[in-house]
Scaffold this motif. Structure first.
Motif, mmCIF file in Angstrom:
data_model
loop_
_atom_site.group_PDB
_atom_site.id
_atom_site.type_symbol
_atom_site.label_atom_id
_atom_site.label_comp_id
_atom_site.label_asym_id
_atom_site.label_seq_id
_atom_site.Cartn_x
_atom_site.Cartn_y
_atom_site.Cartn_z
ATOM 1 N N SER A 29 0.833 -1.200 0.000
ATOM 2 C CA SER A 29 0.000 0.000 0.000
ATOM 3 C C SER A 29 0.872 1.256 0.000
ATOM 4 N N ASN A 30 1.943 1.259 0.770
ATOM 5 C CA ASN A 30 2.864 2.400 0.787
ATOM 6 C C ASN A 30 3.513 2.596 -0.579
ATOM 7 N N GLN A 31 3.865 1.494 -1.243
ATOM 8 C CA GLN A 31 4.456 1.578 -2.577
ATOM 9 C C GLN A 31 3.457 2.180 -3.570
ATOM 10 N N ILE A 32 2.216 1.727 -3.506
ATOM 11 C CA ILE A 32 1.184 2.224 -4.414
ATOM 12 C C ILE A 32 0.920 3.704 -4.158
ATOM 13 N N ALA A 33 0.858 4.095 -2.882
ATOM 14 C CA ALA A 33 0.607 5.499 -2.549
ATOM 15 C C ALA A 33 1.716 6.391 -3.093
ATOM 16 N N ALA A 34 2.960 5.943 -2.969
ATOM 17 C CA ALA A 34 4.083 6.723 -3.495
ATOM 18 C C ALA A 34 4.012 6.816 -5.018
ATOM 19 N N GLU A 35 3.616 5.730 -5.661
ATOM 20 C CA GLU A 35 3.476 5.699 -7.122
ATOM 21 C C GLU A 35 2.396 6.679 -7.593
ATOM 22 N N ILE A 36 1.256 6.656 -6.919
ATOM 23 C CA ILE A 36 0.147 7.541 -7.276
ATOM 24 C C ILE A 36 0.540 8.993 -7.051
ATOM 25 N N LYS A 37 1.191 9.258 -5.930
ATOM 26 C CA LYS A 37 1.595 10.629 -5.620
ATOM 27 C C LYS A 37 2.586 11.149 -6.655
ATOM 28 N N GLN A 38 3.531 10.320 -7.045
ATOM 29 C CA GLN A 38 4.520 10.711 -8.043
ATOM 30 C C GLN A 38 3.834 10.996 -9.385
ATOM 31 N N ASN A 76 1.827 14.295 -9.066
ATOM 32 C CA ASN A 76 2.724 15.457 -9.048
ATOM 33 C C ASN A 76 3.294 15.745 -10.438
ATOM 34 N N LYS A 77 3.590 14.679 -11.179
ATOM 35 C CA LYS A 77 4.117 14.855 -12.533
ATOM 36 C C LYS A 77 3.077 15.522 -13.435
ATOM 37 N N LYS A 78 1.825 15.104 -13.305
ATOM 38 C CA LYS A 78 0.769 15.684 -14.135
ATOM 39 C C LYS A 78 0.457 17.120 -13.718
ATOM 40 N N LEU A 79 0.495 17.397 -12.422
ATOM 41 C CA LEU A 79 0.194 18.749 -11.947
ATOM 42 C C LEU A 79 1.350 19.709 -12.179
ATOM 43 N N ALA A 80 2.563 19.192 -12.353
ATOM 44 C CA ALA A 80 3.724 20.046 -12.608
ATOM 45 C C ALA A 80 3.582 20.781 -13.940
ATOM 46 N N GLU A 81 2.826 20.209 -14.850
ATOM 47 C CA GLU A 81 2.603 20.856 -16.143
ATOM 48 C C GLU A 81 1.856 22.178 -15.984
ATOM 49 N N PHE A 82 1.087 22.289 -14.908
ATOM 50 C CA PHE A 82 0.282 23.491 -14.681
ATOM 51 C C PHE A 82 0.960 24.467 -13.719
ATOM 52 N N ALA A 83 2.149 24.151 -13.278
ATOM 53 C CA ALA A 83 2.826 24.979 -12.281
ATOM 54 C C ALA A 83 3.092 26.373 -12.834
ATOM 55 N N VAL A 100 -4.313 34.781 -8.890
ATOM 56 C CA VAL A 100 -4.802 33.453 -8.555
ATOM 57 C C VAL A 100 -5.811 33.056 -9.626
ATOM 58 N N PHE A 101 -5.562 31.929 -10.246
ATOM 59 C CA PHE A 101 -6.491 31.483 -11.280
ATOM 60 C C PHE A 101 -6.735 29.995 -11.120
ATOM 61 N N GLU A 102 -7.852 29.558 -11.601
ATOM 62 C CA GLU A 102 -8.210 28.148 -11.542
ATOM 63 C C GLU A 102 -8.124 27.561 -12.936
ATOM 64 N N ASN A 103 -7.475 26.474 -13.031
ATOM 65 C CA ASN A 103 -7.346 25.783 -14.292
ATOM 66 C C ASN A 103 -8.284 24.583 -14.265
ATOM 67 N N ARG A 104 -9.237 24.571 -15.143
ATOM 68 C CA ARG A 104 -10.241 23.507 -15.145
ATOM 69 C C ARG A 104 -9.613 22.124 -15.346
ATOM 70 N N GLU A 105 -8.606 22.023 -16.197
ATOM 71 C CA GLU A 105 -7.947 20.737 -16.425
ATOM 72 C C GLU A 105 -7.266 20.238 -15.150
ATOM 73 N N GLN A 106 -6.665 21.139 -14.421
ATOM 74 C CA GLN A 106 -6.006 20.781 -13.175
ATOM 75 C C GLN A 106 -7.033 20.260 -12.157
ATOM 76 N N ILE A 107 -8.168 20.889 -12.107
ATOM 77 C CA ILE A 107 -9.227 20.452 -11.197
ATOM 78 C C ILE A 107 -9.744 19.077 -11.605
ATOM 79 N N GLU A 108 -9.897 18.850 -12.898
ATOM 80 C CA GLU A 108 -10.360 17.551 -13.399
ATOM 81 C C GLU A 108 -9.379 16.439 -13.019
ATOM 82 N N ILE A 109 -8.094 16.699 -13.167
ATOM 83 C CA ILE A 109 -7.077 15.702 -12.813
ATOM 84 C C ILE A 109 -7.138 15.389 -11.324
ATOM 85 N N SER A 110 -7.253 16.416 -10.514
ATOM 86 C CA SER A 110 -7.325 16.219 -9.061
ATOM 87 C C SER A 110 -8.560 15.420 -8.672
ATOM 88 N N ARG A 111 -9.682 15.719 -9.280
ATOM 89 C CA ARG A 111 -10.911 14.977 -8.984
ATOM 90 C C ARG A 111 -10.799 13.520 -9.399
#
Length: 111
Positions: A38-47, A50-57, A66-77
């Motif tokens: 479970s710890n391995q999977i959690a680290a994998e998911i987090k990585q 983070n990689k996908k959200l880094a594109e919106f940094a 301050v702005f909201e990016n709809r794609e970023q919100i969709e990924i998080s959801r």
């Protein structure tokens, strides 16, 4: 493992404990294996997240902007709706998709 296509339930499910200890002959050992996976999977998911959200940094130091990016919100959801790492690890263990070994048992068998 492709956790996006897993058959793991999204919510908590009551499990029969006999299915958990059959593989190791020890319930606590099985739970420890599931916890480590479970710890391995959690680290994998987090990585991955983070990689996908880094594109919106945004590297601007302006706090006023301050702005909201709809794609970023969709990924998080999407990642919020995935099964929890514990449920994924338990499903993998029950299906027999987790490799584990006990070095102390291997030494006894060799002697």
């Amino acid at each position: 493992m492709d956790y996006k296509k897993s058959k793991a339930p999204v919510s908590t499910v009551t499990r029969d404990i006999t299915t958990l200890w059959k593989e190791t002959d020890n319930l606590y050992e099985s739970v420890a294996i599931i916890a480590k996976r479970s710890n391995q999977i959690a680290a994998e998911i987090k990585q991955d997240l983070n990689k996908k959200l880094a594109e919106f940094a945004s590297y601007n130091d302006s706090l006023e902007e301050v702005f909201e990016n709809r794609e970023q919100i969709e990924i998080s959801r999407y990642y919020e709706k995935l099964p929890k790492p514990t449920l994924l690890a338990t499903q993998e263990f029950i299906e027999g998709n987790v490799y584990f070994r006990d070095p102390s048992k291997e030494k006894v068998n060799e002697a």
